[in-house]
Design a protein around this motif. Structure first.
Motif, short mmCIF file in Angstrom:
data_model
loop_
_atom_site.label_atom_id
_atom_site.label_comp_id
_atom_site.label_asym_id
_atom_site.label_seq_id
_atom_site.Cartn_x
_atom_site.Cartn_y
_atom_site.Cartn_z
N ALA A 80 0.83 -1.21 0.00
CA ALA A 80 0.00 0.00 0.00
C ALA A 80 0.86 1.26 0.00
O ALA A 80 0.53 2.24 -0.67
N GLU A 83 2.13 1.77 -3.55
CA GLU A 83 1.06 2.30 -4.40
C GLU A 83 0.77 3.77 -4.07
O GLU A 83 0.58 4.59 -4.97
N SER A 111 -5.17 6.63 -1.64
CA SER A 111 -4.58 5.40 -2.15
C SER A 111 -4.39 4.35 -1.05
O SER A 111 -4.70 3.17 -1.25
N ALA A 115 -5.98 0.60 -0.96
CA ALA A 115 -5.06 -0.53 -1.12
C ALA A 115 -5.02 -1.47 0.09
O ALA A 115 -4.76 -2.66 -0.07
#
Length: 140
Positions: A80, A83, A111, A115
């Motif tokens: 995560a 990302e 994000s 994620a």
């Protein structure tokens, strides 16, 4: 009030600790700051934070329900973060006690929330946003 006074009669503290705004409570209890001084610091800090908030923070567990470190949850956090850094900025703020605090700008927070797989611990659902927290402990 009675319970606190009764307990205080049975023990004498040797130190006080606090976290975040608790630092000023601890400083007051230890006699380093008057109540008014501690309150002034808290009010000024809170005002500054409201005017200068950057991004935010969220909490996510890294241990399973039995308090055993989880490689799966740790891998989810690492993925995560990768990302989120493609979308904005995100960083590990705190890693302690079976959970991490992740700090990010707004695109990074969005994000991270997308994620990280949802996790439940009792009635608490993760990732858990920390209202009023900026991206502390990071270059932001």
């Amino acid at each position: 009030d009675f319970a606190v006074r009764s307990a205080a009669a049975d023990w004498a503290p040797v130190g006080f600790v606090g976290n975040s705004l608790g630092w000023y409570t601890a400083a007051h209890l230890a006699g380093a700051l008057s109540f008014g001084e501690a309150l002034e610091i808290v009010l000024r800090t809170g005002g500054w934070q409201r005017r200068h908030t950057v991004g935010g923070q969220l909490v996510y567990p890294t241990q399973d329900e039995g308090w055993t470190p989880s490689g799966e949850l740790r891998a989810a956090v690492d993925g995560a973060l990768r990302e989120a850094n493609s979308a904005g900025y995100a960083a590990l703020s705190i890693d302690l006690g079976g959970a991490v605090v992740l700090a990010a700008d707004e695109p990074g927070l969005t994000s991270l929330k997308a994620a990280l797989p949802p996790v439940a611990r009792g009635r608490t659902r993760f990732p858990l946003s920390l209202p009023g927290h900026s991206a502390f402990h990071t270059p932001l």
